[in-house]
Structure formats: structure tokens, C-alpha cells
Design a protein around this motif. Structure first.
Motif, PDB file in Angstrom:
ATOM      1  N   ALA A  66       9.421   4.106   2.487  1.00  0.00           N
ATOM      2  CA  ALA A  66       8.211   3.770   1.730  1.00  0.00           C
ATOM      3  C   ALA A  66       7.053   4.662   2.183  1.00  0.00           C
ATOM      4  N   ASP A  67       7.020   5.868   1.639  1.00  0.00           N
ATOM      5  CA  ASP A  67       5.994   6.836   2.041  1.00  0.00           C
ATOM      6  C   ASP A  67       5.035   7.187   0.915  1.00  0.00           C
ATOM      7  N   LEU A  68       5.250   6.653  -0.278  1.00  0.00           N
ATOM      8  CA  LEU A  68       4.419   7.018  -1.420  1.00  0.00           C
ATOM      9  C   LEU A  68       3.220   6.086  -1.554  1.00  0.00           C
ATOM     10  N   THR A  69       2.099   6.636  -1.940  1.00  0.00           N
ATOM     11  CA  THR A  69       0.916   5.839  -2.231  1.00  0.00           C
ATOM     12  C   THR A  69       0.128   6.553  -3.318  1.00  0.00           C
ATOM     13  N   SER A  70      -1.041   6.003  -3.659  1.00  0.00           N
ATOM     14  CA  SER A  70      -1.842   6.581  -4.739  1.00  0.00           C
ATOM     15  C   SER A  70      -3.299   6.647  -4.334  1.00  0.00           C
ATOM     16  N   LEU A  71      -4.075   7.406  -5.083  1.00  0.00           N
ATOM     17  CA  LEU A  71      -5.502   7.504  -4.816  1.00  0.00           C
ATOM     18  C   LEU A  71      -6.185   6.155  -4.984  1.00  0.00           C
ATOM     19  N   GLY A  72      -5.686   5.349  -5.899  1.00  0.00           N
ATOM     20  CA  GLY A  72      -6.275   4.023  -6.092  1.00  0.00           C
ATOM     21  C   GLY A  72      -6.146   3.151  -4.858  1.00  0.00           C
ATOM     22  N   VAL A  73      -4.994   3.203  -4.199  1.00  0.00           N
ATOM     23  CA  VAL A  73      -4.790   2.421  -2.979  1.00  0.00           C
ATOM     24  C   VAL A  73      -5.710   2.919  -1.865  1.00  0.00           C
ATOM     25  N   ALA A 121      -8.513   4.428  -2.209  1.00  0.00           N
ATOM     26  CA  ALA A 121      -9.884   4.037  -2.556  1.00  0.00           C
ATOM     27  C   ALA A 121     -10.139   2.587  -2.191  1.00  0.00           C
ATOM     28  N   ALA A 122      -9.168   1.705  -2.468  1.00  0.00           N
ATOM     29  CA  ALA A 122      -9.336   0.283  -2.136  1.00  0.00           C
ATOM     30  C   ALA A 122      -9.427   0.090  -0.629  1.00  0.00           C
ATOM     31  N   GLN A 123      -8.591   0.791   0.124  1.00  0.00           N
ATOM     32  CA  GLN A 123      -8.635   0.678   1.577  1.00  0.00           C
ATOM     33  C   GLN A 123      -9.964   1.187   2.128  1.00  0.00           C
ATOM     34  N   ALA A 124     -10.456   2.305   1.579  1.00  0.00           N
ATOM     35  CA  ALA A 124     -11.736   2.839   2.035  1.00  0.00           C
ATOM     36  C   ALA A 124     -12.880   1.879   1.722  1.00  0.00           C
ATOM     37  N   ALA A 125     -12.826   1.264   0.539  1.00  0.00           N
ATOM     38  CA  ALA A 125     -13.876   0.311   0.163  1.00  0.00           C
ATOM     39  C   ALA A 125     -13.847  -0.916   1.078  1.00  0.00           C
ATOM     40  N   LEU A 126     -12.642  -1.398   1.393  1.00  0.00           N
ATOM     41  CA  LEU A 126     -12.527  -2.549   2.288  1.00  0.00           C
ATOM     42  C   LEU A 126     -13.039  -2.206   3.682  1.00  0.00           C
ATOM     43  N   ARG A 127     -12.672  -1.026   4.164  1.00  0.00           N
ATOM     44  CA  ARG A 127     -13.139  -0.598   5.479  1.00  0.00           C
ATOM     45  C   ARG A 127     -14.666  -0.546   5.520  1.00  0.00           C
ATOM     46  N   ASP A 128     -15.261  -0.001   4.461  1.00  0.00           N
ATOM     47  CA  ASP A 128     -16.719   0.120   4.431  1.00  0.00           C
ATOM     48  C   ASP A 128     -17.387  -1.257   4.378  1.00  0.00           C
ATOM     49  N   ARG A 129     -16.774  -2.190   3.647  1.00  0.00           N
ATOM     50  CA  ARG A 129     -17.344  -3.542   3.580  1.00  0.00           C
ATOM     51  C   ARG A 129     -17.277  -4.226   4.944  1.00  0.00           C
ATOM     52  N   LEU A 130     -16.155  -4.044   5.641  1.00  0.00           N
ATOM     53  CA  LEU A 130     -16.025  -4.635   6.965  1.00  0.00           C
ATOM     54  C   LEU A 130     -17.030  -4.026   7.930  1.00  0.00           C
ATOM     55  N   ALA A 131     -17.210  -2.709   7.830  1.00  0.00           N
ATOM     56  CA  ALA A 131     -18.177  -2.044   8.699  1.00  0.00           C
ATOM     57  C   ALA A 131     -19.590  -2.552   8.435  1.00  0.00           C
ATOM     58  N   ALA A 132     -19.907  -2.768   7.164  1.00  0.00           N
ATOM     59  CA  ALA A 132     -21.248  -3.245   6.814  1.00  0.00           C
ATOM     60  C   ALA A 132     -21.478  -4.669   7.299  1.00  0.00           C
ATOM     61  N   ALA A 133     -20.395  -5.446   7.433  1.00  0.00           N
ATOM     62  CA  ALA A 133     -20.536  -6.838   7.868  1.00  0.00           C
ATOM     63  C   ALA A 133     -20.738  -6.966   9.366  1.00  0.00           C
ATOM     64  N   ASP A 162     -19.726   5.708 -10.498  1.00  0.00           N
ATOM     65  CA  ASP A 162     -19.308   5.495  -9.117  1.00  0.00           C
ATOM     66  C   ASP A 162     -17.813   5.739  -8.962  1.00  0.00           C
ATOM     67  N   ALA A 163     -17.036   5.246  -9.922  1.00  0.00           N
ATOM     68  CA  ALA A 163     -15.587   5.410  -9.849  1.00  0.00           C
ATOM     69  C   ALA A 163     -15.195   6.882  -9.941  1.00  0.00           C
ATOM     70  N   GLN A 164     -15.850   7.612 -10.844  1.00  0.00           N
ATOM     71  CA  GLN A 164     -15.546   9.041 -10.978  1.00  0.00           C
ATOM     72  C   GLN A 164     -15.915   9.797  -9.703  1.00  0.00           C
ATOM     73  N   HIS A 165     -17.066   9.432  -9.122  1.00  0.00           N
ATOM     74  CA  HIS A 165     -17.478  10.086  -7.883  1.00  0.00           C
ATOM     75  C   HIS A 165     -16.485   9.796  -6.754  1.00  0.00           C
ATOM     76  N   ALA A 166     -16.035   8.540  -6.681  1.00  0.00           N
ATOM     77  CA  ALA A 166     -15.086   8.168  -5.626  1.00  0.00           C
ATOM     78  C   ALA A 166     -13.765   8.898  -5.798  1.00  0.00           C
ATOM     79  N   ARG A 167     -13.280   8.993  -7.033  1.00  0.00           N
ATOM     80  CA  ARG A 167     -12.007   9.684  -7.259  1.00  0.00           C
ATOM     81  C   ARG A 167     -12.118  11.159  -6.884  1.00  0.00           C
ATOM     82  N   SER A 174       0.818  -1.210   0.000  1.00  0.00           N
ATOM     83  CA  SER A 174       0.000   0.000   0.000  1.00  0.00           C
ATOM     84  C   SER A 174       0.853   1.262   0.000  1.00  0.00           C
ATOM     85  N   THR A 175       2.124   1.140   0.354  1.00  0.00           N
ATOM     86  CA  THR A 175       3.065   2.259   0.231  1.00  0.00           C
ATOM     87  C   THR A 175       4.347   1.732  -0.381  1.00  0.00           C
TER      88      THR A 175
END
Length: 537
Positions: A308-315, A317-329, A486-491, A251-252
Motif C-alpha cells: 500500500a504505497d499509493l496516495t493522492s494529492l487530495g489525501v 492536502a487533508a493531512q496538511a490541513a489537519l496538521r495545521d489545525r492541530l498546530a493552531a490549537a 483556496d483549493a486551486q492555490h493548495a493544489r 491514506s495509502t
């Protein structure tokens, strides 16, 4: 063995040797230049040290023309002095930074040799082809073992050591430190003394090749391999692919990791170019790629290249999506936990293992258990699986690797598979850059399927099914309009968030609601601790 008759190698052989040596020397010079530009040292008292670029350093390149076993093996040993000049005095080279650069350095050396125009022309003149990815001469690869006795010995040693370790640690995977130690031990075990070899006489090597079945006129040559120039590459596309590879691994990442992947992608394209032109392209693409990243360090903090301090918006976004899925579960209330006391006592579980087994055996959809190797996780799982079975619930194990899944199946007696097999069965595919794509869902009401498509047993809803089409068709298939929106809105949301709140200033939690935070940790006195993801204790 009869005495060797000394004779000079043919002119074509001497020419090939010179061009091979020239390519390796160019690679050594590029590696030397890289070290001069990116090596660092530390200055100042402990706890308040400053990272300084080096001003002077010493390196030595030693050329060898045969292996320790006496086989033809032209190679260079590159040695680096750890005393460097920086900030007006001699200091110690920061080897932590050097280790982070290893991937980029190896990729650079391979790229210079693979792209070397003169070496490529020499191989072409002899009807040979260099595979830029493996670094092997394609037509001679079947005979490598004959001319690589020392490599074969090291490989056998390593395989034996890995087998012995796996027998003592079933279901476990050796970490990077242990792997490096086994590799060092495999290299050192029964290391032979250097065997004198006369490069002026090649008849013995030629005889070994003939005995192995080598016939120059009967080599299996591939079709004409198209070469590429630097002008054929899109800097933006290469930079984008490099970031995809970085994100597929972690992730970084560091700027050195970006440079490594850029260099390997350039090599894989079969580019032929001079070392100067090659490093100019890599420097340009590295700047483009790192410009698309942002740092997770606080604003104003120094950002050393080896951190290792660099990351991207895609990463993100993936972390946020995973967090939200875990919260929903997470359930609204904590489910009842079964009584595992008798089974735990029979299995000899300690208090921490018993708490964990109780949670795993419950109907809680999300439980996180952490424990070091040997803490008793497998034993605990055996108890949890037994209790769940008594309550009429089946269990299935998902392991990081197929080997680990096989061990879990043997030890726990439940169906087991690897993570890769699971996501593959659910329609996910990934390319050589680690980019994931899910196969399209086709309505059952369709009368015709795409060319090459087959019916799949996977189904999410009545009337829908996954149809696995050819890879080419899948890659051409675009996402639906809703997915794109959805992807455009998330970005857009992530960019606004990144601009207003620095990631390092945001508390890292798995769930949006602090009530559901579940950062399990290990403590000194307890080898295994448990916290319910939904209801931490």
C-alpha cells in the motif's frame, strides 16, 4: 418421508441451470487469469529478497450444486496451489500478496456474473431481476432463508459469539484478526455432514417454497431496470470515483484496492458485457486511476502491487490541513495541571495513568493518550472527568461507533455520541463514494430559503445559520469563489511540493514547528504513556 419420484426438470429449468453454470465458470476463468497476472513469489536471502512474478501455477475449480444442508446452491470452490514456478525453480506463493488481492478477486467474480448477458436474459425471461450490488435475485430474496439453512446457522453462531465477546469486553471493537477467527469458529461450530440431494427432483424444494408463501404469479417485481453498456461509462469518472473510495478508507492503498473499487462501481452501474470486454475496461480504468496517484516509497524503489504505497494529492492536502489545525490549537504556553493525586489513588491508577489523567483534566486543548486494549484508558478517563467536574468543567465523549459511545456513557456518566453523529450535526454529509461535503451557510438576512430547506439550530456567527436543504440541491450547490481559489492555490502548492520533495524523504510530523511534535509511542515497561501535543515531555 415418502420415497422421491425421479423425473427430469423442465427444459426451461435446465436452460437456466446451464446459463448459471456458464456465468460461474466464466467468473472462475477470470479469477484464474487474474492470479496468473498478479501472483508473486520471493527469491533471495532473508533481508535481500526480490519480488518475482510467477510463471506457472496450478488452480482447481470444483463445482457444487447443493449446499452442505442439501439446499439448492450452485457454487464453485476455487483452490490455489501454493507451489509455483518462477525464476527457474519451484517456490512458495507469497500469500501476503494473495490476501491483499482478496477484495479485487471477490469484486471480479461478482462483476462477471452480474454482467453476464446470457444469465441476465434468462432471468428476464422468467420475470426475475438480479441486483448487481447484492448479487441477489430481487424477487426471491424474501425466500433466501428457506433455501439457506447453512447460512442461517453460521449467522446465528456468529451473532452469539459476538454478543459473548462484547459482554466480556464492553466498549471495545474486535479487530480484523479476531473477527476472522470468530467467523471461522462460527463456520466450524456444529458443521453438519453433507446431506445427499438429487438435483433431478425439485419437488421437495418447490414444496418448501410454497409453504413459505412463494407464488410465482404474485412476486413483487420492480419497475423495469435500465441496463448499461460499457460505452455508457466514462473511464475517467469511474477512475476518479475509485480513488475517492480508496481515500475514504485509508491514506495509502494498493493497486489491487483501486481495481476492486473500479470493479464494484462498474457492477453497480448495471453493466452487461462479456468477461473479455469487462476486464479490458477495468484494466484501462485501473491504469488511468493509478496514473493519478503517486508512491510514498523513495524514488527508484521497487513498488510491488500488494504494498500500500499509493496516495493522492487530495489525501496529502487533508493531512496538511489537519496538521495545521492541530498546530493552531496548541497554546503558547503549557496550562497548569490540576492535582489528581487523591482521585488517582482512590481509583488505583498507576504512574502512567496518573500522568495521563492530569493532562486530560487540564485545560490543554490537545492531549494525545495511547494505550492498548486493557491498559486502563477508561478508568483513567473516569478520574480525569471527575477532577474536571470539580473544577466546573463539563466533559463529553466522542467515540468511533454508536455502540462504543453508549458504553462510554454508561461507564463514565457523561454525554456521549459517535464521530459520525457529531460531524453530521455540524453540517457534513458524505455520498456512497465517501466524499464529504458541508452544507452551505445561508445568511439570516435572506427572506427566502431554497426549496426543502429547514432552519437548523447550528450557528457559528450571529446572523448566520446552517440550512439543511434537499440532498439534490446540496449536490448541485458549488463552493464559493473564495473556497475555489483556496483549493486551486493548495493544489498548485502541493503539486510543486510533490515535484521537489519526495514524501518519503520528509520527516512525518503532526506540526510544522518541531517544538510541537507529538508522536506518542508505547514502550515495554509502561502500558500507557502520555505526551502533551503542545509540550512533549
Amino acid at each position: 418421508m415418502p420415497p422421491r419420484a425421479c423425473r427430469s426438470p423442465p427444459r426451461s429449468t435446465r436452460k437456466s441451470q446451464k446459463r448459471s453454470d456458464a456465468a460461474q465458470q466464466d467468473a472462475a476463468r477470470e479469477i484464474q487469469r487474474f492470479h496468473g497476472q498478479h501472483s508473486v513469489t520471493l527469491a533471495g536471502p532473508r533481508g535481500a529478497q526480490e519480488v518475482l512474478p510467477i510463471e506457472q501455477m496450478q488452480t482447481v475449480a470444483i463445482t457444487h450444486k447443493t449446499s452442505r444442508a442439501g439446499d439448492p446452491h450452485r457454487h464453485i470452490h476455487f483452490q490455489i496451489g501454493t507451489r509455483v514456478w518462477a525464476g527457474g525453480k519451484r517456490r512458495e506463493l507469497t500469500t501476503a500478496a494473495l490476501f491483499q488481492q482478496q477484495g479485487a478477486i471477490r469484486a471480479l467474480g461478482t462483476a462477471v456474473i452480474a454482467a453476464h448477458p446470457q444469465l441476465a436474459q434468462t432471468l428476464t425471461d422468467h420475470g426475475l431481476t438480479l441486483d448487481p450490488v447484492s448479487g441477489e435475485v430481487t424477487e426471491l430474496e424474501p425466500f433466501n432463508a428457506v433455501m439457506s439453512k447453512r447460512s442461517s446457522q453460521i449467522r446465528r453462531n456468529l451473532e452469539r459469539m459476538e454478543t459473548e465477546w462484547e459482554a466480556k469486553h464492553p466498549g471495545e471493537t474486535p479487530g480484523p484478526v479476531l473477527t476472522a477467527r470468530m467467523q471461522d469458529a462460527a463456520w466450524a461450530f456444529q458443521r453438519p455432514g453433507k446431506k445427499p440431494a438429487d438435483l433431478e427432483d425439485e419437488q421437495w424444494w418447490r414444496q418448501e417454497l410454497r409453504e413459505a408463501g412463494y407464488e410465482a404469479d404474485q412476486l413483487q417485481r420492480p419497475d423495469d431496470v435500465a441496463t448499461a453498456s460499457l460505452d455508457d461509462l466514462s473511464v475517467q469518472q469511474v477512475a476518479s470515483r475509485a480513488l475517492d473510495r480508496c481515500a475514504a478508507v485509508a491514506s495509502t492503498w494498493t493497486s489491487h484496492s483501486v481495481r476492486e473499487h473500479l470493479t464494484r462501481i462498474t457492477t453497480e452501474a448495471g453493466v452487461q458485457a462479456t468477461p473479455a470486454d469487462l476486464h479490458e475496461l477495468i484494466d484501462l480504468a485501473t491504469g488511468v486511476a493509478t496514473g493519478d496517484c503517486f508512491s510514498v516509497l523513495p524514488p527508484g524503489m521497487v513498488q510491488p502491487e500488494h504494498v500500500a504505497d499509493l496516495t493522492s494529492l487530495g489525501v496529502v492536502a487533508a493531512q496538511a490541513a489537519l496538521r495545521d489545525r492541530l498546530a493552531a490549537a496548541a497554546p503558547g504556553r503549557e496550562p497548569e495541571h490540576p492535582d489528581v493525586a487523591d482521585a488517582a489513588q482512590a481509583a488505583g491508577l498507576d504512574a502512567g495513568q496518573t500522568i495521563a489523567a492530569t493532562a486530560v483534566a487540564s485545560t490543554d486543548p490537545l492531549v494525545i493518550v495511547e494505550g492498548a486494549a486493557g491498559a486502563g484508558k477508561t478508568t483513567m478517563l473516569g478520574v480525569a472527568i471527575e477532577v474536571a467536574r470539580e473544577q466546573g468543567r463539563a466533559s463529553r465523549m466522542i467515540a468511533p461507533t454508536l455502540r462504543a459511545a453508549q458504553v462510554a456513557h454508561e461507564e463514565l456518566g457523561v454525554p456521549a455520541t459517535s464521530v459520525a453523529a457529531l460531524v453530521y450535526a455540524h453540517g457534513w454529509r458524505w455520498n456512497e463514494d465517501g466524499v464529504w461535503t458541508r452544507l452551505a451557510i445561508w445568511s439570516a438576512s435572506r427572506s427566502r430559503l431554497p426549496n426543502g430547506a429547514t432552519r437548523s439550530p447550528l450557528s457559528r456567527r450571529t446572523g448566520d445559520r446552517y440550512d439543511i436543504a434537499s440532498e439534490q440541491a446540496i449536490e448541485r450547490r458549488v463552493r464559493s469563489a473564495a473556497e475555489r481559489a483556496d483549493a486551486q492555490h493548495a493544489r498548485a502548492a502541493l503539486r510543486a511540493r510533490a515535484a521537489s520533495v519526495h514524501p518519503a524523504h520528509t520527516e512525518r510530523r503532526f506540526f510544522t514547528d518541531p517544538q510541537y511534535d507529538c508522536q506518542s509511542t508505547l514502550h515495554d515497561a509502561r502500558p500507557l504513556r502520555y505526551r502533551s501535543a503542545a509540550h512533549p515531555r
